[in-house]
Design a protein around this motif. Structure first.
Motif, PDB file in Angstrom:
ATOM      1  N   VAL A  26      62.836   3.830   2.749  1.00  0.00           N
ATOM      2  CA  VAL A  26      64.248   4.008   3.076  1.00  0.00           C
ATOM      3  C   VAL A  26      64.453   4.467   4.506  1.00  0.00           C
ATOM      4  O   VAL A  26      63.606   5.118   5.105  1.00  0.00           O
ATOM      5  N   ASP A  27      65.600   4.103   5.036  1.00  0.00           N
ATOM      6  CA  ASP A  27      66.113   4.648   6.285  1.00  0.00           C
ATOM      7  C   ASP A  27      67.212   5.625   5.887  1.00  0.00           C
ATOM      8  O   ASP A  27      67.838   5.479   4.836  1.00  0.00           O
ATOM      9  N   ILE A  28      67.456   6.610   6.730  1.00  0.00           N
ATOM     10  CA  ILE A  28      68.474   7.621   6.448  1.00  0.00           C
ATOM     11  C   ILE A  28      69.620   7.454   7.434  1.00  0.00           C
ATOM     12  O   ILE A  28      69.402   7.362   8.642  1.00  0.00           O
ATOM     13  N   LYS A  29      70.830   7.449   6.896  1.00  0.00           N
ATOM     14  CA  LYS A  29      72.041   7.360   7.720  1.00  0.00           C
ATOM     15  C   LYS A  29      72.871   8.610   7.429  1.00  0.00           C
ATOM     16  O   LYS A  29      73.191   8.897   6.275  1.00  0.00           O
ATOM     17  N   ILE A  30      73.189   9.375   8.486  1.00  0.00           N
ATOM     18  CA  ILE A  30      73.982  10.596   8.325  1.00  0.00           C
ATOM     19  C   ILE A  30      75.408  10.316   8.761  1.00  0.00           C
ATOM     20  O   ILE A  30      75.643   9.748   9.823  1.00  0.00           O
ATOM     21  N   THR A  31      76.350  10.722   7.930  1.00  0.00           N
ATOM     22  CA  THR A  31      77.757  10.533   8.264  1.00  0.00           C
ATOM     23  C   THR A  31      78.487  11.856   8.042  1.00  0.00           C
ATOM     24  O   THR A  31      78.068  12.678   7.236  1.00  0.00           O
ATOM     25  N   ARG A  32      79.556  12.058   8.808  1.00  0.00           N
ATOM     26  CA  ARG A  32      80.336  13.296   8.687  1.00  0.00           C
ATOM     27  C   ARG A  32      81.721  13.091   9.281  1.00  0.00           C
ATOM     28  O   ARG A  32      81.915  12.226  10.143  1.00  0.00           O
ATOM     29  N   PRO A  33      82.704  13.889   8.837  1.00  0.00           N
ATOM     30  CA  PRO A  33      84.016  13.842   9.465  1.00  0.00           C
ATOM     31  C   PRO A  33      83.921  14.297  10.921  1.00  0.00           C
ATOM     32  O   PRO A  33      83.005  15.040  11.287  1.00  0.00           O
ATOM     33  N   VAL A  34      84.853  13.910  11.730  1.00  0.00           N
ATOM     34  CA  VAL A  34      84.840  14.215  13.162  1.00  0.00           C
ATOM     35  C   VAL A  34      84.774  15.711  13.422  1.00  0.00           C
ATOM     36  O   VAL A  34      84.032  16.166  14.276  1.00  0.00           O
ATOM     37  N   LYS A  35      85.516  16.522  12.679  1.00  0.00           N
ATOM     38  CA  LYS A  35      85.584  17.958  12.942  1.00  0.00           C
ATOM     39  C   LYS A  35      84.594  18.775  12.111  1.00  0.00           C
ATOM     40  O   LYS A  35      84.595  19.992  12.186  1.00  0.00           O
ATOM     41  N   ALA A  36      83.775  18.151  11.323  1.00  0.00           N
ATOM     42  CA  ALA A  36      82.838  18.892  10.475  1.00  0.00           C
ATOM     43  C   ALA A  36      81.693  19.460  11.297  1.00  0.00           C
ATOM     44  O   ALA A  36      81.306  18.906  12.321  1.00  0.00           O
ATOM     45  N   ARG A  37      81.163  20.572  10.816  1.00  0.00           N
ATOM     46  CA  ARG A  37      80.006  21.180  11.456  1.00  0.00           C
ATOM     47  C   ARG A  37      78.739  20.615  10.844  1.00  0.00           C
ATOM     48  O   ARG A  37      78.700  20.279   9.683  1.00  0.00           O
ATOM     49  N   GLN A  38      77.687  20.541  11.645  1.00  0.00           N
ATOM     50  CA  GLN A  38      76.411  20.040  11.151  1.00  0.00           C
ATOM     51  C   GLN A  38      75.586  21.190  10.618  1.00  0.00           C
ATOM     52  O   GLN A  38      74.642  21.648  11.248  1.00  0.00           O
ATOM     53  N   GLU A  39      75.965  21.677   9.456  1.00  0.00           N
ATOM     54  CA  GLU A  39      75.214  22.740   8.809  1.00  0.00           C
ATOM     55  C   GLU A  39      75.367  22.555   7.304  1.00  0.00           C
ATOM     56  O   GLU A  39      76.207  21.806   6.841  1.00  0.00           O
ATOM     57  N   GLY A  40      74.559  23.238   6.567  1.00  0.00           N
ATOM     58  CA  GLY A  40      74.581  23.077   5.119  1.00  0.00           C
ATOM     59  C   GLY A  40      73.547  22.055   4.689  1.00  0.00           C
ATOM     60  O   GLY A  40      72.925  21.372   5.513  1.00  0.00           O
ATOM     61  N   ALA A  41      73.355  21.966   3.398  1.00  0.00           N
ATOM     62  CA  ALA A  41      72.357  21.050   2.840  1.00  0.00           C
ATOM     63  C   ALA A  41      72.813  19.600   2.980  1.00  0.00           C
ATOM     64  O   ALA A  41      74.007  19.306   2.935  1.00  0.00           O
ATOM     65  N   LEU A  42      71.855  18.705   3.159  1.00  0.00           N
ATOM     66  CA  LEU A  42      72.168  17.275   3.186  1.00  0.00           C
ATOM     67  C   LEU A  42      72.140  16.736   1.762  1.00  0.00           C
ATOM     68  O   LEU A  42      71.206  16.997   1.005  1.00  0.00           O
ATOM     69  N   ARG A  43      73.171  15.987   1.389  1.00  0.00           N
ATOM     70  CA  ARG A  43      73.268  15.396   0.054  1.00  0.00           C
ATOM     71  C   ARG A  43      73.447  13.892   0.153  1.00  0.00           C
ATOM     72  O   ARG A  43      74.174  13.389   1.002  1.00  0.00           O
ATOM     73  N   ALA A  44      72.774  13.188  -0.738  1.00  0.00           N
ATOM     74  CA  ALA A  44      72.876  11.724  -0.777  1.00  0.00           C
ATOM     75  C   ALA A  44      74.211  11.317  -1.386  1.00  0.00           C
ATOM     76  O   ALA A  44      74.626  11.857  -2.406  1.00  0.00           O
ATOM     77  N   VAL A  45      74.889  10.362  -0.745  1.00  0.00           N
ATOM     78  CA  VAL A  45      76.167   9.881  -1.266  1.00  0.00           C
ATOM     79  C   VAL A  45      76.174   8.378  -1.511  1.00  0.00           C
ATOM     80  O   VAL A  45      77.122   7.849  -2.083  1.00  0.00           O
ATOM     81  N   ARG A  46      75.104   7.690  -1.075  1.00  0.00           N
ATOM     82  CA  ARG A  46      75.100   6.243  -1.238  1.00  0.00           C
ATOM     83  C   ARG A  46      73.679   5.695  -1.074  1.00  0.00           C
ATOM     84  O   ARG A  46      72.888   6.229  -0.299  1.00  0.00           O
ATOM     85  N   PHE A  47      73.385   4.624  -1.811  1.00  0.00           N
ATOM     86  CA  PHE A  47      72.133   3.893  -1.633  1.00  0.00           C
ATOM     87  C   PHE A  47      72.477   2.427  -1.486  1.00  0.00           C
ATOM     88  O   PHE A  47      73.125   1.847  -2.347  1.00  0.00           O
ATOM     89  N   ASP A  48      72.071   1.839  -0.367  1.00  0.00           N
ATOM     90  CA  ASP A  48      72.269   0.406  -0.131  1.00  0.00           C
ATOM     91  C   ASP A  48      70.915  -0.276  -0.122  1.00  0.00           C
ATOM     92  O   ASP A  48      70.048   0.057   0.692  1.00  0.00           O
TER      93      ASP A  48
END
Length: 69
Positions: A26-48
């Protein structure tokens, strides 16, 4: 028939472990809202699935301090 990994909502490390056990690279793609901070646990939301044994896992930073609405 290949099995699609059921990883939605899992922490990234657990999601990657499941994908590996099913034979996916797998490759990993990180997405976030524009104003969100990059902290906290990473959670999977999609598999393509992009080929027979290759996929892309989309993850987001978990934001437990904010509510919706």
């Amino acid at each position: 028939m290949t099995v699609i990994p059921d990883i939605i909502g899992l922490p990234l490390d657990k999601a990657l472990e499941i994908c590996k056990n099913l034979g996916y690279e797998v490759d990993i793609k990180i997405t976030r809202p524009v104003k969100a901070r990059q902290e906290g646990a990473l959670r999977a939301v999609r598999f393509d699935k992009v080929s027979k044994y290759r996929g892309v896992v989309t993850v987001v930073f978990e934001d437990t301090g904010r509510g919706g609405g």
